[in-house]
Design a protein around this motif. Structure first.
Motif, PDB file in Angstrom:
ATOM      1  N   VAL A  22       0.858  -1.193   0.000  1.00  0.00           N
ATOM      2  CA  VAL A  22       0.000   0.000   0.000  1.00  0.00           C
ATOM      3  C   VAL A  22       0.894   1.242   0.000  1.00  0.00           C
ATOM      4  O   VAL A  22       0.640   2.212  -0.733  1.00  0.00           O
ATOM      5  N   ASP A  23       1.948   1.195   0.778  1.00  0.00           N
ATOM      6  CA  ASP A  23       2.871   2.334   0.823  1.00  0.00           C
ATOM      7  C   ASP A  23       3.501   2.573  -0.564  1.00  0.00           C
ATOM      8  O   ASP A  23       3.516   3.700  -1.063  1.00  0.00           O
ATOM      9  N   GLN A  24       3.969   1.501  -1.175  1.00  0.00           N
ATOM     10  CA  GLN A  24       4.616   1.641  -2.502  1.00  0.00           C
ATOM     11  C   GLN A  24       3.655   2.184  -3.562  1.00  0.00           C
ATOM     12  O   GLN A  24       4.071   2.882  -4.477  1.00  0.00           O
ATOM     13  N   HIS A  25       2.383   1.818  -3.438  1.00  0.00           N
ATOM     14  CA  HIS A  25       1.409   2.177  -4.484  1.00  0.00           C
ATOM     15  C   HIS A  25       0.524   3.338  -4.056  1.00  0.00           C
ATOM     16  O   HIS A  25      -0.558   3.516  -4.614  1.00  0.00           O
ATOM     17  N   ARG A  26       0.978   4.120  -3.092  1.00  0.00           N
ATOM     18  CA  ARG A  26       0.072   5.143  -2.558  1.00  0.00           C
ATOM     19  C   ARG A  26      -0.337   6.170  -3.615  1.00  0.00           C
ATOM     20  O   ARG A  26      -1.460   6.662  -3.587  1.00  0.00           O
ATOM     21  N   ARG A  27       0.558   6.446  -4.550  1.00  0.00           N
ATOM     22  CA  ARG A  27       0.193   7.461  -5.563  1.00  0.00           C
ATOM     23  C   ARG A  27      -0.881   6.939  -6.517  1.00  0.00           C
ATOM     24  O   ARG A  27      -1.777   7.673  -6.933  1.00  0.00           O
ATOM     25  N   GLU A  28      -0.775   5.637  -6.865  1.00  0.00           N
ATOM     26  CA  GLU A  28      -1.821   5.081  -7.750  1.00  0.00           C
ATOM     27  C   GLU A  28      -3.171   5.036  -7.032  1.00  0.00           C
ATOM     28  O   GLU A  28      -4.208   5.324  -7.632  1.00  0.00           O
ATOM     29  N   ILE A  29      -3.133   4.672  -5.759  1.00  0.00           N
ATOM     30  CA  ILE A  29      -4.410   4.642  -5.013  1.00  0.00           C
ATOM     31  C   ILE A  29      -4.967   6.067  -4.931  1.00  0.00           C
ATOM     32  O   ILE A  29      -6.160   6.296  -5.165  1.00  0.00           O
ATOM     33  N   ALA A  30      -4.078   7.020  -4.641  1.00  0.00           N
ATOM     34  CA  ALA A  30      -4.522   8.417  -4.521  1.00  0.00           C
ATOM     35  C   ALA A  30      -5.154   8.887  -5.841  1.00  0.00           C
ATOM     36  O   ALA A  30      -6.163   9.595  -5.833  1.00  0.00           O
ATOM     37  N   ALA A  31      -4.570   8.452  -6.955  1.00  0.00           N
ATOM     38  CA  ALA A  31      -5.123   8.876  -8.255  1.00  0.00           C
ATOM     39  C   ALA A  31      -6.541   8.337  -8.435  1.00  0.00           C
ATOM     40  O   ALA A  31      -7.415   9.029  -8.981  1.00  0.00           O
ATOM     41  N   LEU A  32      -6.777   7.115  -7.966  1.00  0.00           N
ATOM     42  CA  LEU A  32      -8.139   6.555  -8.066  1.00  0.00           C
ATOM     43  C   LEU A  32      -9.116   7.351  -7.191  1.00  0.00           C
ATOM     44  O   LEU A  32     -10.260   7.581  -7.567  1.00  0.00           O
TER      45      LEU A  32
END
Ligand code: NAD
Length: 511
Positions: free
Chosen positions: A90-100
């Motif tokens: 989740v930490d590594q992909h936080r920007r992709e999650i934020a974009a969603l």
């Protein structure tokens, strides 16, 4: 004959669909029912989301039930290992999650990243599960007899979540739920469903076994089936008060353990000795952050005595600087509201407040994006001279509208807060430690900030309001979360000791 093609209908038909996640895999909806998902910044429909049928929920519960025995038998160290990997992914992909989140909720990237950071805290807490699940042991309660207490998982548990925190609120729930050995079914908001599937993919990558984490998309049909399904042991809910009450009543009637967090109307008391600049900064940040769509947003500033005029002036001086815009604009501090319908409802309170005699100091309908954009924008609004009988005070507006109630004394301010049906969060701004301590003692609200406008507890405490802001006994996440997702078992044990055993029909005594 030439056939006419309805271009918008054809475009909508071709949009991607967000489906379910069952048995560790994506599952396309089969109910034939679905709903639209919008980009709130453009107003355009960008996706569909499937709505689960009763049969699809049953299939999801069956998969979660089948996964439970092996998962609860998985060692604590293995579960911890997996949770650490979930946390890191989740930490590594936080920007992709934020974009969603920006694409479907509308919140600006800095706010979306803040949501994920607070969710991560909850996953970090769940990584401490070996320590959190420790039981108790009493040696020699009677001669040769020991007693010990265990915490065991409940089985299949479900989480039903609101639109305003599509990543964080699920993280409030699923980290602790699966760490305790349960299998978890998430029913996200149908307004912004994509983050749930992204999270499911990360959990699979982290090694969460099939069926341990499930997503069913949908509406009332899915929720009602979860509430009545005999194999769902517990339901965590976060959303509005009427639905929270319904979830609590229906779930408990069906024998489930339920925690249902509802809506809010959070008051910020400002005493005459407060630092005006600090209080004004806090009111603007907490009133308009995330376009006011936070359950811990400040809705009402309660100005005590002579602080009202300078405070209202300081707040209004800050409003023209709040940059409203789409999440794609790096300067934007506040995005649109989640749907057009919600935006229009929020705006209607301005009209109502004026008609009921309040003073509109700043009117969000004058913002150019409200008038000219197809997105669901509304500028920031400030309403002064509000009284408790006005709709803009009584209702949870859930938008970028700050109301100001002027009262003569601390006692009046306290009465206002304690008479309000909600009791989620509150804050007091003062330099007087004694007054702050008195407020913390007196106020009937679950989370209190002292010169802190949004007192969301850190993950190693628990989150929950009082009164109409929470139905149930236990708060969300933290220690209460572990308690909610486990039940205790007490074992009384004795080992054979030749010569000491005899028949005794009396009730067992320890002395
Ligand atoms: P909501 O109550 O409309 O929806 C929440 C969930 O319930 C969604 O998953 C939705 O699909 C489902 N739902 C909606 N209507 C239903 C019905 N009739 N029957 C069964 N299920 C139904 O809330 P929302 O608009 O998504 O979220 C905003 C609300 O949530 C606000 O009131 C806010 O204060 C509250 N909230 C509270 C907290 C808290 O911690 N207390 C946190 C976040 C949001």
């Amino acid at each position: 004959m030439t056939q006419t093609v309805d271009a918008p209908a054809a475009r909508a038909h071709a949009l991607p669909t967000v489906g379910h996640w069952i048995g560790g895999h994506p599952a396309a909806g089969a109910s034939g029912r679905r709903g639209p998902v919008f980009d709130p910044a453009t107003g355009a429909q960008t996706r569909w989301v499937d709505f689960a049928s009763v049969e699809e929920v049953d299939r999801a519960v069956a998969a979660a039930k089948a996964a439970f025995p092996a998962w609860r038998a998985t060692s604590l160290s293995k579960r911890t290992d997996i949770l650490f990997r979930v946390r890191n992914l989740v930490d590594q992909h936080r920007r992709e999650i934020a974009a969603l989140l920006t694409a479907e909720h509308g919140k600006v990237p800095s706010d979306a990243l803040g949501e994920i950071a607070r969710g991560l805290e909850n996953l970090e807490f769940a990584c401490g599960i070996p320590q959190l699940l420790k039981g108790g042991f009493s040696e020699q309660v009677s001669t040769g007899v020991d007693v010990y207490q265990l915490r065991q998982p409940l089985g299949v548990v479900a989480g039903i979540t609101p639109f305003n925190f599509p990543a964080m609120v699920p993280m409030w729930m699923f980290g602790n739920a699966i760490a305790c050995g349960n299998t978890f079914i998430l029913k996200p908001s149908e307004k912004d469903p994509s983050a749930s599937i992204f999270l499911a993919e990360l959990l699979r990558e982290a090694g969460v076994p099939e069926g341990v984490f499930t997503v069913v998309q949908g509406d009332k049909v899915a929720v009602d089936r979860i509430l009545e399904h005999p194999d769902v042991a517990a339901v965590s809910f976060v959303g509005s008060t009427p639905i929270a009450r319904y979830i609590y009543e229906t779930g408990t009637r069906n024998g489930k353990r339920v925690q249902a967090l509802g809506g809010a109307k959070n008051h910020m008391i400002v005493l005459p000795d407060a630092d005006i600049d600090m209080a004004a900064d806090a009111a603007v940040s907490a009133g308009y952050g995330s376009a006011g769509e936070r359950c811990m947003a400040i809705a009402t500033v309660v100005a005590v005595g002579g602080v009202a005029d300078p405070l209202v002036e300081a707040i209004s001086a800050r409003l023209p600087k709040v940059k409203v815009g789409p999440g794609t604009d790096p300067q934007a501090e506040m995005g649109p509201l989640v749907t057009r319908q919600h935006r229009d409802k929020v705006a209607s309170y301005l009209e109502g407040a004026e008609a009921q005699g309040a003073t509109i100091v700043a009117d969000g309908r004058e913002h150019p994006l409200y008038r000219d954009s197809e997105g669901f924008f509304l500028g920031v609004s400030l309403i002064d001279e509000v009284t408790p009988s006005m709709d803009c005070y009584r209702d949870e507006i859930f938008g970028p509208v700050l109301t100001v109630v002027r009262v003569p004394t601390y006692e009046d301010a306290l009465r206002l807060v304690n008479d309000n049906p909600y009791g989620n969060g509150t804050a007091i701004f003062t330099r007087d430690g004694g007054a702050a301590r008195q407020y913390q003692f007196d106020v009937n609200v679950g989370m209190v900030g002292i010169n802190v406008p949004i007192p969301v507890p850190v993950a190693y405490y628990s989150f929950g309001g009082w009164k109409a802001s929470l139905f149930g006994d236990l708060h969300m996440y933290g220690p209460d979360g572990i308690q909610f997702y486990t039940r205790t078992k007490v074992v009384t044990s004795r080992w054979p000791d030749p010569g000491t055993s005899k028949v005794d029909l009396g009730f067992p005594r320890t002395r």
